[in-house]
Design a protein around this motif. Structure first.
Motif, PDB file in Angstrom:
ATOM      1  N   PHE A  28      39.311 124.771  17.407  1.00  0.00           N
ATOM      2  CA  PHE A  28      40.508 125.394  16.841  1.00  0.00           C
ATOM      3  C   PHE A  28      40.968 126.580  17.686  1.00  0.00           C
ATOM      4  O   PHE A  28      42.156 126.834  17.844  1.00  0.00           O
ATOM      5  CB  PHE A  28      40.250 125.842  15.398  1.00  0.00           C
ATOM      6  CG  PHE A  28      40.200 124.679  14.452  1.00  0.00           C
ATOM      7  CD1 PHE A  28      41.318 123.851  14.311  1.00  0.00           C
ATOM      8  CD2 PHE A  28      39.058 124.385  13.732  1.00  0.00           C
ATOM      9  CE1 PHE A  28      41.276 122.774  13.445  1.00  0.00           C
ATOM     10  CE2 PHE A  28      39.016 123.309  12.871  1.00  0.00           C
ATOM     11  CZ  PHE A  28      40.129 122.490  12.721  1.00  0.00           C
ATOM     12  N   GLU A  29      39.978 127.292  18.227  1.00  0.00           N
ATOM     13  CA  GLU A  29      40.331 128.447  19.035  1.00  0.00           C
ATOM     14  C   GLU A  29      41.046 128.030  20.308  1.00  0.00           C
ATOM     15  O   GLU A  29      41.969 128.704  20.772  1.00  0.00           O
ATOM     16  CB  GLU A  29      39.051 129.206  19.381  1.00  0.00           C
ATOM     17  CG  GLU A  29      39.196 130.699  19.279  1.00  0.00           C
ATOM     18  CD  GLU A  29      37.840 131.344  19.381  1.00  0.00           C
ATOM     19  OE1 GLU A  29      37.561 131.922  20.427  1.00  0.00           O
ATOM     20  OE2 GLU A  29      37.056 131.230  18.416  1.00  0.00           O
ATOM     21  N   LEU A  30      40.606 126.891  20.860  1.00  0.00           N
ATOM     22  CA  LEU A  30      41.195 126.444  22.121  1.00  0.00           C
ATOM     23  C   LEU A  30      42.631 125.946  21.944  1.00  0.00           C
ATOM     24  O   LEU A  30      43.405 125.904  22.890  1.00  0.00           O
ATOM     25  CB  LEU A  30      40.329 125.336  22.738  1.00  0.00           C
ATOM     26  CG  LEU A  30      39.123 125.809  23.540  1.00  0.00           C
ATOM     27  CD1 LEU A  30      38.298 124.618  23.991  1.00  0.00           C
ATOM     28  CD2 LEU A  30      39.578 126.624  24.748  1.00  0.00           C
ATOM     29  N   ILE A  31      42.969 125.526  20.737  1.00  0.00           N
ATOM     30  CA  ILE A  31      44.300 124.971  20.525  1.00  0.00           C
ATOM     31  C   ILE A  31      45.372 126.057  20.497  1.00  0.00           C
ATOM     32  O   ILE A  31      46.511 125.832  20.904  1.00  0.00           O
ATOM     33  CB  ILE A  31      44.326 124.159  19.200  1.00  0.00           C
ATOM     34  CG1 ILE A  31      43.377 122.964  19.315  1.00  0.00           C
ATOM     35  CG2 ILE A  31      45.725 123.662  18.897  1.00  0.00           C
ATOM     36  CD1 ILE A  31      43.228 122.177  18.050  1.00  0.00           C
ATOM     37  N   VAL A  32      44.975 127.274  20.054  1.00  0.00           N
ATOM     38  CA  VAL A  32      45.963 128.339  19.848  1.00  0.00           C
ATOM     39  C   VAL A  32      46.883 128.597  21.061  1.00  0.00           C
ATOM     40  O   VAL A  32      48.107 128.608  20.908  1.00  0.00           O
ATOM     41  CB  VAL A  32      45.270 129.634  19.370  1.00  0.00           C
ATOM     42  CG1 VAL A  32      46.244 130.805  19.347  1.00  0.00           C
ATOM     43  CG2 VAL A  32      44.695 129.412  17.981  1.00  0.00           C
ATOM     44  N   PRO A  33      46.339 128.789  22.279  1.00  0.00           N
ATOM     45  CA  PRO A  33      47.251 129.047  23.408  1.00  0.00           C
ATOM     46  C   PRO A  33      48.279 127.943  23.607  1.00  0.00           C
ATOM     47  O   PRO A  33      49.425 128.219  23.979  1.00  0.00           O
ATOM     48  CB  PRO A  33      46.306 129.138  24.601  1.00  0.00           C
ATOM     49  CG  PRO A  33      45.017 129.558  24.031  1.00  0.00           C
ATOM     50  CD  PRO A  33      44.946 128.887  22.688  1.00  0.00           C
ATOM     51  N   VAL A  34      47.899 126.699  23.333  1.00  0.00           N
ATOM     52  CA  VAL A  34      48.851 125.589  23.476  1.00  0.00           C
ATOM     53  C   VAL A  34      49.997 125.771  22.480  1.00  0.00           C
ATOM     54  O   VAL A  34      51.173 125.568  22.814  1.00  0.00           O
ATOM     55  CB  VAL A  34      48.152 124.233  23.228  1.00  0.00           C
ATOM     56  CG1 VAL A  34      49.143 123.084  23.409  1.00  0.00           C
ATOM     57  CG2 VAL A  34      46.969 124.075  24.162  1.00  0.00           C
ATOM     58  N   LEU A  35      49.629 126.186  21.257  1.00  0.00           N
ATOM     59  CA  LEU A  35      50.659 126.393  20.239  1.00  0.00           C
ATOM     60  C   LEU A  35      51.619 127.510  20.674  1.00  0.00           C
ATOM     61  O   LEU A  35      52.843 127.382  20.529  1.00  0.00           O
ATOM     62  CB  LEU A  35      50.008 126.763  18.904  1.00  0.00           C
ATOM     63  CG  LEU A  35      49.173 125.666  18.242  1.00  0.00           C
ATOM     64  CD1 LEU A  35      48.549 126.184  16.959  1.00  0.00           C
ATOM     65  CD2 LEU A  35      50.036 124.447  17.946  1.00  0.00           C
ATOM     66  N   VAL A  36      51.061 128.588  21.226  1.00  0.00           N
ATOM     67  CA  VAL A  36      51.915 129.695  21.680  1.00  0.00           C
ATOM     68  C   VAL A  36      52.859 129.202  22.771  1.00  0.00           C
ATOM     69  O   VAL A  36      54.055 129.522  22.778  1.00  0.00           O
ATOM     70  CB  VAL A  36      51.059 130.879  22.182  1.00  0.00           C
ATOM     71  CG1 VAL A  36      51.951 131.977  22.740  1.00  0.00           C
ATOM     72  CG2 VAL A  36      50.223 131.417  21.049  1.00  0.00           C
ATOM     73  N   ALA A  37      52.321 128.397  23.686  1.00  0.00           N
ATOM     74  CA  ALA A  37      53.163 127.854  24.760  1.00  0.00           C
ATOM     75  C   ALA A  37      54.311 127.059  24.180  1.00  0.00           C
ATOM     76  O   ALA A  37      55.458 127.135  24.630  1.00  0.00           O
ATOM     77  CB  ALA A  37      52.315 126.981  25.686  1.00  0.00           C
ATOM     78  N   ALA A  61      46.792 128.362   9.753  1.00  0.00           N
ATOM     79  CA  ALA A  61      45.882 127.401   9.131  1.00  0.00           C
ATOM     80  C   ALA A  61      44.627 127.210   9.978  1.00  0.00           C
ATOM     81  O   ALA A  61      43.497 127.212   9.471  1.00  0.00           O
ATOM     82  CB  ALA A  61      46.596 126.071   8.928  1.00  0.00           C
ATOM     83  N   PHE A  62      44.849 127.062  11.280  1.00  0.00           N
ATOM     84  CA  PHE A  62      43.691 126.885  12.183  1.00  0.00           C
ATOM     85  C   PHE A  62      42.774 128.095  12.135  1.00  0.00           C
ATOM     86  O   PHE A  62      41.550 127.967  12.170  1.00  0.00           O
ATOM     87  CB  PHE A  62      44.166 126.657  13.619  1.00  0.00           C
ATOM     88  CG  PHE A  62      44.710 125.269  13.842  1.00  0.00           C
ATOM     89  CD1 PHE A  62      44.553 124.287  12.867  1.00  0.00           C
ATOM     90  CD2 PHE A  62      45.379 124.942  15.016  1.00  0.00           C
ATOM     91  CE1 PHE A  62      45.058 123.012  13.066  1.00  0.00           C
ATOM     92  CE2 PHE A  62      45.878 123.658  15.223  1.00  0.00           C
ATOM     93  CZ  PHE A  62      45.726 122.698  14.245  1.00  0.00           C
ATOM     94  N   ALA A  63      43.408 129.269  12.075  1.00  0.00           N
ATOM     95  CA  ALA A  63      42.599 130.488  12.034  1.00  0.00           C
ATOM     96  C   ALA A  63      41.692 130.480  10.805  1.00  0.00           C
ATOM     97  O   ALA A  63      40.493 130.750  10.882  1.00  0.00           O
ATOM     98  CB  ALA A  63      43.485 131.719  12.021  1.00  0.00           C
TER      99      ALA A  63
END
Lengths: 578, 587
Positions: A28-37, A61-63
């Protein structure tokens, strides 16, 4: 390893759940930067507000899910690690308790203490870290690199370089500082030793007017430690600034490279920002990973030590015989036949082909110089050591075939030194035995002359004693009386006194010896001493030298017949007018 | 708390260059915080250089001059931050280690000025742990405080300032979260600390338990109480199991909780930031959003560190409290009288005059008087616990009598400087202590200038030579006071030789030889006789020959002098002495 897997099996479920959830958190942590992009490239650029909401909602939600996963993982890791630690400790304690005296001598009390405390804690700590970081750290490091690879191949090369550089920096830093810290720990140990030495000798130091000198010795080592500490810390203090500079310079490089790619239309701005985020994540995880390696390798060393302790003691129990009440009525209490014995460490006296017999109810003295083997006989009699050759019969049963419990119940062994346990005098007499009552305590303290010590003190039997520290509050002679009372309270059939009246003054000793003769005629007593005055009134005296019996007879007969014995008596001012 | 901070400040002020170094440390903290906190701002500006062209154009153009400028600035800031951080850490290491060294020296020096009553009441282990571990904890706490406190506070301030300038709305949102962040990490730190404390309590109980069992292993075997012992152990171990699962868990949720709150802030900032950025005509750029996001992701870090520092500091302060109250203890008043008499003449006469003394309320010596003149031997006899050893303590001035006086040549020993007194009187006590060092160092302890030949002669005289000769390094053999290299008898012989080497005028001797075997006892007795030859002495006697040929015999029972006089006189009196004597010869 095999050893540990047995313990893991008991907590299999938890041991799997822990790391698994940790892995989920990392995903879940790794997905966050993709979401920001996505927010930057699609949301902001296209002013698509619904899309932005959607991605931000996903981030939240991921957090939350990640957090729950993390808590679950941490709990199970802690659960497994501490439970395994405590179970190992418990097993090890039990194992050690059941070791034979000879094995205990080999390990030593300091070794037992560190294994049961520090080593086991270190193992538990290692398991905890392992379960928590085993999957997470490498996964994030690799995952960040892979994500970078998916975004841009060349950018991922920068990532790989960063990881390699960071790991080697940390590795070399540890290579340099670990020995330095070891040195300064040794210096601290030395300082501690000097302090211990000086603090325990304050009286003597003052009597020689040496306080200033003593301080100089301490102060010199203190400065020494200061220098070591400064050197080691200064080098390890480089680690943070250097990793900081490496990771940030690489970020600069990444942005610059990203800008070129953006200019060429290969990369989007959002993705450059995403790469930047991944880079920051790597730093934290690489540092954690290195700590993990250090800690786990330390734990493995401790695990090794603990495993070795478990290897002690082959509990090959011989045929167990039991003592019946009928046996105890046997006329021969002890029968040594051709007994030889050598200690494992070979430092103490050994005995050689010894035979003698003690009748029930007799009071026997054993006398000889230091190192003559008299204490060895006492220990063999008590059944603590069972690796002798020949035969030792106790009421007709081979002593090594009797169970520990049976021996302990029937044979009372008093040593010169009384081991004080922390607790009241009463606790010290009972020492955790279930069957000792007040009547036993009273009669034991009367016979041992402990009574007068108890009645003198207002607290009586409730007076507290402490195992460690100076404040035992009992003199050497009083401690010996306590040791005797302790054994007598267990109502032994055979009483062995190994130099246990050496610190009593002459008056107390003689009244104790008188009390002994007035005890029940069923109790057999063996008194070991190097003083003639202690044993000369015994029924018979066993005179021993260099592990060989020189005579076994009454005092008068030995004195008259044996020149060696006579000289021994004269040396002690015990001449007899014949 | 104020009191505790005062202690810390006092230490710093007492330190050489302390104030300067402290100021330098704070100054460097501020500089480091500025440099390191400004980097995300520059990076954001660099990202913005990628959007100079109109947003409508699909392909972005990069303004490389702006990019170059901000990347360059970042590199400079990063390098400077790195250098400043190193100097800062280095300064803090010097400060904390200097404080540690100073406190250790002070505390150790303090020991030699404390009254003996304090030393006797406290185990050497306790003092040792104060000097070694407590000071270590205090020092580590100070170092951590210096490394992180100012940097953290400054980081928070600078972050907020920069963020305000970038976008005040977002910053307000972040500010809203600040108390929550701080409370969360503080709450967890507190919880962790408490449960760790509970765990530490149980752990020390367990260690003590194991220690006793390990040291008294033979008891387990002798009384076969293994099962009972194991049950007791399991009780403690299970309590330990429960608390340690909890405390490890609490200590491990700090990071995830921080990450969670951070992630929430992050998401909120992304939302608000994106919204503002999409507003038409907004000056808020993607680069600024990147910077703000970067600041957000680090926002919790200083809070975490602060709460960590604060909990660590409670520990350090507790230790510092112990250290300073130890340093403030009353010292022994060695010279009460203003006049000092150096006692240049030899000791002609030593007298105890109506001396009463007790360690606490209970008197150990009651109105004790006796006298010994030059060349005489005075023997003190009596049952154990009658107060014999206390006489040594008073004569050496480890303790002062509550009533009465001790006189040398008619002068109260209070008027004689202690070092002068102790250079004239030597004691040989039952418990032998040696400095960790070579045998010759120890033998020459009281007389450093003694030649090797003389030392050799004394060793021969005392009989110690016979076993020193057999040691691998002879007189250079290193003694460790704790090790059992030497038997009790050999230690006694060494101690006697040491006293012979210092050649005192007057000797007070405790000749108990209980723990020594009969042959060593003979040797030691011979050695004692050599030592006492031609010297004035008080002997706490345990053997007949000493007692019989003493010039004066004092019979001490329950702290009172029951009889005194020569052997012949006392024997006639038919009191305690004649009884004692008869037991001796009738043995």
């Amino acid at each position: 390893m095999k050893f540990l897997s047995g313990y893991f099996k008991q907590y299999k479920k938890q041991a799997i759940i822990g790391p698994l959830f940790k892995l989920l958190e990392a995903v879940f942590e790794l997905i966050v930067p993709v979401l920001v992009a996505k927010i930057i490239d699609k949301g902001i650029a296209a002013k698509d507000f619904a899309l932005i909401w959607k991605y931000v909602g996903l981030m939240g939600a991921f957090a939350l899910i990640g957090y729950i996963c993390a808590l679950t993982a941490q709990y199970f890791a802690s659960y497994v690690a501490n439970n395994i630690g405590c179970t190992i400790r418990s097993d090890l304690f039990k194992h050690i308790l059941n070791l034979k005296m000879a094995d205990y001598d080999k390990i030593g009390s300091a070794g037992i203490l560190t294994s049961l405390t520090d080593d086991v804690n270190q193992i538990s700590n290692g398991i905890n870290l392992f379960l928590r970081l085993l999957l997470r750290s490498p996964f994030i490091v690799v995952g960040a690199c892979v994500a970078a690879f998916l975004i841009d191949f060349k950018a991922s090369l920068i990532f790989v370089c960063v990881v390699i550089i960071l790991i080697s920096i940390i590795y070399f830093n540890m290579r340099i500082t670990l020995p330095l810290f070891k040195k300064s720990r040794t210096a601290l140990g030395n300082l501690s030793g000097i302090a211990e030495n000086g603090l325990s000798g304050v009286k003597t130091i003052r009597s020689f007017n040496k306080s200033a000198d003593d301080f100089d010795t301490f102060s010199k080592q203190n400065s020494n430690l200061y220098n070591f500490q400064l050197k080691a810390s200064s080098i390890s203090a480089m680690l943070n600034p250097i990793t900081y500079v490496v990771i940030n310079l690489c970020i600069c490089l990444l942005i610059y490279y990203g800008a070129i790619e953006v200019d060429d239309g290969v990369l989007s701005k959002g993705l450059v920002v995403a790469l930047y985020s991944y880079m920051s994540q790597i730093l934290i995880e690489v540092v954690k990973l290195c700590n993990l390696v250090v800690n786990v390798s330390r734990s493995l060393a401790c695990l090794n030590k603990v495993e070795k302790l478990f290897a002690y003691g082959d509990n090959s129990s011989s045929d167990v015989e039991t003592l019946t009440d009928n046996d105890l009525k046997n006329d021969i209490c002890v029968d040594f036949k051709n007994v030889s014995f050598t200690y494992e460490k070979n430092s103490d006296a050994t005995i050689n082909d010894i035979s003698f017999e003690i009748k029930r109810g007799e009071i026997i003295g054993i006398i000889g110089k230091t190192g003559s083997g008299k204490s060895t006989i006492a220990r063999l009699l008590s059944g603590i050591y069972d690796t002798y050759n020949g035969s030792i019969k106790y009421f007709g049963k081979e002593i090594k075939n009797l169970s520990e419990k049976e021996k302990a119940d029937s044979i009372g062994f008093v040593t010169q030194k009384t081991n004080i346990i922390t607790g009241s005098i009463r606790d010290n007499i009972i020492i955790n035995r279930s069957g000792v009552n007040d009547t036993d305590i009273n009669s034991a303290s009367r016979i041992s002359c402990l009574e007068e010590v108890i009645t003198k003190d207002a607290e009586g039997l409730n007076k507290m004693l402490y195992a460690t520290g100076a404040g035992t509050g009992l003199s050497g002679g009083q401690k010996q009386r306590l040791g005797i009372a302790r054994v007598l309270a267990g109502n032994p059939d055979l009483l062995i006194l190994d130099d246990s009246t050496s610190a009593l003054d002459a008056n107390t000793e003689s009244s104790f010896l008188r009390n002994l003769t007035e005890m029940s005629k069923d109790i057999t007593t063996v008194i070991i001493s190097q003083r003639i005055r202690t044993v000369k009134n015994c029924n018979k005296i066993l005179y021993i030298d260099d592990g060989v019996i020189l005579g076994f007879d009454t005092h008068e007969n030995l004195y008259n017949k044996l020149e060696d014995y006579r000289n021994f008596c004269i040396l002690q001012g015990q001449e007899m007018n014949v | 708390m104020r009191n505790k901070t005062a202690n810390l400040l006092k230490t710093v002020r007492n330190m050489h260059n302390g104030v300067t170094l402290m100021c330098l440390s704070i100054f460097l903290s501020v500089i480091f915080a500025i440099f390191s906190m400004i980097v995300p701002l520059f990076i954001g500006k660099a990202v913005d250089s990628m959007a100079e062209e109109s947003e409508a154009v699909l392909q972005l153009k990069v303004d490389f001059s702006i990019l170059g400028k901000f990347i360059g600035l970042s590199v400079i800031a990063v390098v400077l931050a790195c250098i400043v951080q190193y100097i800062l850490n280095r300064t803090n290491i010097v400060i904390s280690n200097t404080i540690i060294r100073k406190l250790r020296d002070d505390a150790y020096a303090k020991v030699s000025r404390l009254p003996m009553s304090y030393i006797d009441k406290h185990t050497s282990g306790k003092l040792q742990s104060l000097i070694i571990s407590d000071i270590d904890t205090a020092g580590t706490g100070i170092q951590m405080f210096l490394n992180q406190f100012f940097v953290s506070v400054m980081s928070i301030v600078i972050t907020l300032v920069i963020m305000f300038r970038l976008q005040w709305k977002i910053t307000l949102f972040v500010l809203l979260f600040t108390p929550i962040s701080f409370l969360t990490s503080f709450f967890i730190a507190k919880r962790t600390y408490n449960s760790f404390k509970k765990q530490a309590d149980i752990r020390s109980k367990q260690t003590q338990f194991i220690n006793e069992v390990a040291n008294n292993f033979i008891i387990q075997k002798k009384y076969s109480i293994e099962d009972n012992t194991f049950d007791d152990f399991e009780k403690i171990n299970n309590a330990y199991r429960n608390t340690s699962v909890k405390s490890t868990f609490f200590s491990s949720i700090t990071n995830p909780s921080t990450r969670f709150i951070n992630a929430l802030i992050y998401a909120g900032v992304a939302l608000i930031g994106a919204r503002i950025a999409t507003e038409t005509g907004s000056a808020f750029t993607v680069g600024a959003l990147t910077s703000i996001l970067a600041y957000c992701s680090q926002f919790m870090k200083p809070f975490n560190e602060l709460s960590g520092v604060l909990t660590e500091l409670t520990d350090a302060f507790a230790c510092m409290d112990r250290i300073y109250s130890f340093l403030a203890l009353d010292e022994s008043v060695e010279l009460e009288e203003s006049e000092q008499i150096l006692l240049e003449n030899i000791i002609n006469e030593l007298e105890f005059r109506n001396v009463t003394f007790g360690y606490d309320k209970k008197p150990v010596l009651k109105n004790v008087s006796f006298k010994v003149s030059n060349g005489q031997k005075l023997a003190i006899v009596g049952p154990t616990g009658c107060g014999k050893t206390t006489i040594i303590n008073l004569l050496m001035r480890y303790y002062e009598p509550q009533e009465g006086e001790i006189l040398i040549n008619g002068i109260n020993i209070k008027k004689i400087p202690v070092d002068v007194l102790r250079s004239k009187i030597s004691m040989v006590s039952q418990d032998t202590w040696f400095k960790n060092g070579s045998i010759s160092e120890n033998l020459k302890y009281g007389n450093v200038d003694l030649s090797d030949e003389k030392m050799n002669d004394f060793a021969k005289l005392s009989g110690a030579k016979s076993f020193i000769r057999q040691l691998p390094d002879k007189f250079d053999y290193v003694i460790n006071n704790n090790s059992s290299d030497f038997s009790e008898g050999q230690r006694q012989l060494l101690s006697i030789t040491r006293t012979m080497c210092s050649d005192p005028e007057f000797i007070i001797l405790d000749e108990a030889t209980a723990s020594v075997d009969i042959y060593s006892e003979k040797k030691i007795q011979k050695s004692f006789d050599e030592l006492l030859k031609g010297r004035t002495s008080i002997v706490i006697a345990h053997r007949l020959s000493t007692i019989v040929d003493a010039d004066v015999i004092v019979v001490l029972v329950d702290g009172e002098v029951k009889q005194s006089g020569s052997h012949a006189e006392l024997y006639k009196e038919n009191g305690y002495y004649s009884k004692l004597y008869n037991t001796y010869i009738n043995e």
